[in-house]
Design a protein around this motif. Structure first.
Motif, PDB file in Angstrom:
ATOM      1  N   GLU A   1      91.099  98.698  18.158  1.00  0.00           N
ATOM      2  CA  GLU A   1      91.689  99.924  17.621  1.00  0.00           C
ATOM      3  C   GLU A   1      90.587 100.795  17.042  1.00  0.00           C
ATOM      4  OE1 GLU A   1      94.796 100.986  17.672  1.00  0.00           O
ATOM      5  OE2 GLU A   1      95.791  99.198  18.428  1.00  0.00           O
ATOM      6  N   THR A   2      90.928 102.008  16.658  1.00  0.00           N
ATOM      7  CA  THR A   2      89.964 102.868  15.974  1.00  0.00           C
ATOM      8  C   THR A   2      89.903 102.475  14.500  1.00  0.00           C
ATOM      9  OG1 THR A   2      91.567 104.553  15.320  1.00  0.00           O
ATOM     10  CG2 THR A   2      90.548 104.784  17.522  1.00  0.00           C
ATOM     11  N   SER A   3      88.785 102.805  13.872  1.00  0.00           N
ATOM     12  CA  SER A   3      88.668 102.485  12.447  1.00  0.00           C
ATOM     13  C   SER A   3      89.661 103.307  11.623  1.00  0.00           C
ATOM     14  CB  SER A   3      87.239 102.688  11.941  1.00  0.00           C
ATOM     15  OG  SER A   3      86.838 104.020  12.112  1.00  0.00           O
ATOM     16  N   GLY A   4      90.001 104.499  12.093  1.00  0.00           N
ATOM     17  CA  GLY A   4      91.013 105.309  11.405  1.00  0.00           C
ATOM     18  C   GLY A   4      92.370 104.616  11.402  1.00  0.00           C
ATOM     19  N   THR A   5      92.734 104.048  12.534  1.00  0.00           N
ATOM     20  CA  THR A   5      94.016 103.337  12.627  1.00  0.00           C
ATOM     21  C   THR A   5      94.014 102.104  11.732  1.00  0.00           C
ATOM     22  OG1 THR A   5      94.401 104.115  14.877  1.00  0.00           O
ATOM     23  CG2 THR A   5      95.580 102.130  14.207  1.00  0.00           C
ATOM     24  N   THR A   6      92.947 101.303  11.810  1.00  0.00           N
ATOM     25  CA  THR A   6      92.919 100.098  10.969  1.00  0.00           C
ATOM     26  C   THR A   6      92.855 100.478   9.496  1.00  0.00           C
ATOM     27  OG1 THR A   6      90.530  99.880  11.286  1.00  0.00           O
ATOM     28  CG2 THR A   6      91.947  98.543  12.708  1.00  0.00           C
ATOM     29  N   SER A   7      92.126 101.527   9.168  1.00  0.00           N
ATOM     30  CA  SER A   7      92.056 101.992   7.771  1.00  0.00           C
ATOM     31  C   SER A   7      93.442 102.328   7.235  1.00  0.00           C
ATOM     32  CB  SER A   7      91.193 103.244   7.689  1.00  0.00           C
ATOM     33  OG  SER A   7      90.033 103.017   6.995  1.00  0.00           O
ATOM     34  N   TRP A   8      94.206 103.056   8.020  1.00  0.00           N
ATOM     35  CA  TRP A   8      95.547 103.455   7.582  1.00  0.00           C
ATOM     36  C   TRP A   8      96.428 102.229   7.361  1.00  0.00           C
ATOM     37  CZ3 TRP A   8     100.673 103.256   9.128  1.00  0.00           C
ATOM     38  CH2 TRP A   8     101.535 104.123   8.435  1.00  0.00           C
ATOM     39  N   HIS A   9      96.396 101.291   8.291  1.00  0.00           N
ATOM     40  CA  HIS A   9      97.222 100.091   8.147  1.00  0.00           C
ATOM     41  C   HIS A   9      96.741  99.210   6.992  1.00  0.00           C
ATOM     42  CE1 HIS A   9     100.046 100.547  11.434  1.00  0.00           C
ATOM     43  NE2 HIS A   9      99.050 100.988  12.188  1.00  0.00           N
ATOM     44  N   LEU A  10      95.445  99.155   6.764  1.00  0.00           N
ATOM     45  CA  LEU A  10      94.929  98.395   5.626  1.00  0.00           C
ATOM     46  C   LEU A  10      95.399  99.002   4.308  1.00  0.00           C
ATOM     47  CD1 LEU A  10      91.322  97.699   6.952  1.00  0.00           C
ATOM     48  CD2 LEU A  10      93.091  95.971   6.495  1.00  0.00           C
ATOM     49  N   ARG A  11      95.417 100.324   4.225  1.00  0.00           N
ATOM     50  CA  ARG A  11      95.906 100.977   2.998  1.00  0.00           C
ATOM     51  C   ARG A  11      97.390 100.669   2.778  1.00  0.00           C
ATOM     52  NH1 ARG A  11      92.717 105.069   4.984  1.00  0.00           N
ATOM     53  NH2 ARG A  11      94.521 106.313   5.615  1.00  0.00           N
ATOM     54  N   GLN A  12      98.167 100.601   3.866  1.00  0.00           N
ATOM     55  CA  GLN A  12      99.588 100.251   3.733  1.00  0.00           C
ATOM     56  C   GLN A  12      99.729  98.828   3.188  1.00  0.00           C
ATOM     57  OE1 GLN A  12     102.074 102.549   4.272  1.00  0.00           O
ATOM     58  NE2 GLN A  12     100.272 103.838   4.465  1.00  0.00           N
ATOM     59  N   LEU A  13      98.924  97.918   3.701  1.00  0.00           N
ATOM     60  CA  LEU A  13      98.965  96.532   3.209  1.00  0.00           C
ATOM     61  C   LEU A  13      98.552  96.470   1.740  1.00  0.00           C
ATOM     62  CD1 LEU A  13      97.393  94.717   6.298  1.00  0.00           C
ATOM     63  CD2 LEU A  13      99.777  94.531   5.517  1.00  0.00           C
ATOM     64  N   ALA A  14      97.542  97.258   1.380  1.00  0.00           N
ATOM     65  CA  ALA A  14      97.074  97.281  -0.014  1.00  0.00           C
ATOM     66  C   ALA A  14      98.131  97.879  -0.935  1.00  0.00           C
ATOM     67  CB  ALA A  14      95.768  98.060  -0.121  1.00  0.00           C
ATOM     68  N   ASP A  15      98.804  98.926  -0.494  1.00  0.00           N
ATOM     69  CA  ASP A  15      99.849  99.559  -1.306  1.00  0.00           C
ATOM     70  C   ASP A  15     100.976  98.589  -1.655  1.00  0.00           C
ATOM     71  OD1 ASP A  15      98.472 101.945  -1.294  1.00  0.00           O
ATOM     72  OD2 ASP A  15      99.758 102.910   0.218  1.00  0.00           O
ATOM     73  N   HIS A  16     101.154  97.566  -0.835  1.00  0.00           N
ATOM     74  CA  HIS A  16     102.217  96.585  -1.064  1.00  0.00           C
ATOM     75  C   HIS A  16     101.688  95.279  -1.654  1.00  0.00           C
ATOM     76  CE1 HIS A  16     104.222  99.435   1.596  1.00  0.00           C
ATOM     77  NE2 HIS A  16     105.316  99.039   0.980  1.00  0.00           N
TER      78      HIS A  16
ATOM     79  N   PRO B   1      86.782  88.459   3.970  1.00  0.00           N
ATOM     80  CA  PRO B   1      86.678  89.905   3.808  1.00  0.00           C
ATOM     81  C   PRO B   1      86.047  90.612   5.012  1.00  0.00           C
ATOM     82  CG  PRO B   1      86.005  88.798   1.805  1.00  0.00           C
ATOM     83  CD  PRO B   1      86.163  87.733   2.858  1.00  0.00           C
ATOM     84  N   ALA B   2      86.491  91.849   5.241  1.00  0.00           N
ATOM     85  CA  ALA B   2      85.983  92.652   6.354  1.00  0.00           C
ATOM     86  C   ALA B   2      86.221  94.125   6.051  1.00  0.00           C
ATOM     87  CB  ALA B   2      86.690  92.265   7.649  1.00  0.00           C
ATOM     88  N   THR B   3      85.542  94.961   6.812  1.00  0.00           N
ATOM     89  CA  THR B   3      85.728  96.413   6.713  1.00  0.00           C
ATOM     90  C   THR B   3      86.715  96.865   7.779  1.00  0.00           C
ATOM     91  OG1 THR B   3      83.955  96.912   8.264  1.00  0.00           O
ATOM     92  CG2 THR B   3      83.343  96.740   5.921  1.00  0.00           C
ATOM     93  N   ALA B   4      87.235  98.073   7.612  1.00  0.00           N
ATOM     94  CA  ALA B   4      88.134  98.639   8.626  1.00  0.00           C
ATOM     95  C   ALA B   4      87.415  98.757   9.962  1.00  0.00           C
ATOM     96  CB  ALA B   4      88.644 100.003   8.161  1.00  0.00           C
ATOM     97  N   THR B   5      86.147  99.114   9.936  1.00  0.00           N
ATOM     98  CA  THR B   5      85.369  99.263  11.163  1.00  0.00           C
ATOM     99  C   THR B   5      85.202  97.919  11.872  1.00  0.00           C
ATOM    100  OG1 THR B   5      84.196 101.158  10.250  1.00  0.00           O
ATOM    101  CG2 THR B   5      83.161 100.048  12.117  1.00  0.00           C
ATOM    102  N   GLY B   6      84.849  96.894  11.110  1.00  0.00           N
ATOM    103  CA  GLY B   6      84.685  95.561  11.690  1.00  0.00           C
ATOM    104  C   GLY B   6      85.987  95.034  12.273  1.00  0.00           C
ATOM    105  N   LEU B   7      87.082  95.254  11.555  1.00  0.00           N
ATOM    106  CA  LEU B   7      88.387  94.813  12.051  1.00  0.00           C
ATOM    107  C   LEU B   7      88.796  95.614  13.288  1.00  0.00           C
ATOM    108  CD1 LEU B   7      90.193  94.318   8.635  1.00  0.00           C
ATOM    109  CD2 LEU B   7      89.646  92.514  10.292  1.00  0.00           C
ATOM    110  N   ALA B   8      88.493  96.907  13.280  1.00  0.00           N
ATOM    111  CA  ALA B   8      88.836  97.757  14.428  1.00  0.00           C
ATOM    112  C   ALA B   8      88.182  97.236  15.698  1.00  0.00           C
ATOM    113  CB  ALA B   8      88.423  99.199  14.164  1.00  0.00           C
ATOM    114  N   GLN B   9      86.925  96.841  15.610  1.00  0.00           N
ATOM    115  CA  GLN B   9      86.225  96.295  16.773  1.00  0.00           C
ATOM    116  C   GLN B   9      86.881  95.013  17.264  1.00  0.00           C
ATOM    117  OE1 GLN B   9      82.277  95.964  15.162  1.00  0.00           O
ATOM    118  NE2 GLN B   9      81.758  98.096  15.621  1.00  0.00           N
ATOM    119  N   ARG B  10      87.359  94.200  16.346  1.00  0.00           N
ATOM    120  CA  ARG B  10      87.955  92.910  16.719  1.00  0.00           C
ATOM    121  C   ARG B  10      89.335  93.058  17.336  1.00  0.00           C
ATOM    122  NH1 ARG B  10      87.270  89.059  11.746  1.00  0.00           N
ATOM    123  NH2 ARG B  10      88.091  87.564  13.218  1.00  0.00           N
ATOM    124  N   VAL B  11      90.080  94.093  16.936  1.00  0.00           N
ATOM    125  CA  VAL B  11      91.458  94.243  17.447  1.00  0.00           C
ATOM    126  C   VAL B  11      91.592  95.341  18.489  1.00  0.00           C
ATOM    127  CG1 VAL B  11      92.477  93.286  15.338  1.00  0.00           C
ATOM    128  CG2 VAL B  11      92.217  95.767  15.560  1.00  0.00           C
TER     129      VAL B  11
END
Length: 183
Positions: free
Chosen positions: A43-58, A31-41
């Motif tokens: 990207e901005t946390s806004g970008t990772t947040s949006w993509h995480l929500r897309q993954l969750a929606d599916h 498990p990780a947060t959008a902010t933590g993942l953003a730092q690792r990849v």
């Protein structure tokens, strides 16, 4: 082990390099947060947040209800492995681009993981244990299915909880017919 078989809808959701990478990180590292993942990849946390929500929606990831609060969402993978059967998409022209993008990104990720290992300075025993090989084998499609099944069974035999001294070992299996030479 839980596994998901990609259909046209989930394939399109995964046909983005960042989403594949985010899902891979959640599966490999937990498990990780959008902010933590953003730092690792990078990207901005806004970008990772949006993509995480897309993954969750599916249904590919889900919120980790054991962590976080109203301000901080933690995400985790909803399953352990992915199965994609190319044959499922043979007559689906609408999914052809998504399938190609997904397969390309998976192959690229495998390449990146291998070259990262090769560039790192691992202790002698890990360098000696490492393998990278390819062998030509004449097989029928049925024999290739049997080989694939046996290889997966061997890997499953070695799956166990992590112990002291362990490293996570990436096992990559690629088995496909070579293009025939003409003439």
């Amino acid at each position: 082990m839980t596994e998901i078989r990609l259909d046209a809808k989930t394939l399109r959701a995964l046909a983005h390099p960042l989403r594949i990478r985010l899902l891979g990180l959640l599966r490999a590292d937990g498990p990780a947060t959008a902010t933590g993942l953003a730092q690792r990849v990078g990207e901005t946390s806004g970008t990772t947040s949006w993509h995480l929500r897309q993954l969750a929606d599916h249904g590919l990831i889900e919120q980790d209800s054991d962590r976080g609060n109203k301000r901080e969402r933690w995400w985790k993978a909803a399953y352990e492995s992915t199965e994609v059967r190319i044959e499922d998409f043979r007559d689906d022209d609408d999914s052809a681009g998504a399938l190609n993008a997904y397969l390309y990104e998976i192959a690229s990720g495998n390449y990146r993981r291998m070259t990262t290992f090769l560039a790192e300075d691992w202790p002698h025993e890990w360098r000696e244990a490492f393998t990278m090989s390819d062998q030509d084998v004449s097989l029928t499609p049925e024999e290739l299915v049997a080989l694939r099944t046996e290889l997966h069974e061997v890997i499953a035999k070695y799956r166990r909880p992590e112990r002291s001294g362990d490293e996570t070992v990436i096992v990559q299996i690629q088995a496909f017919p070579r293009t025939r030479r003409s003439g």
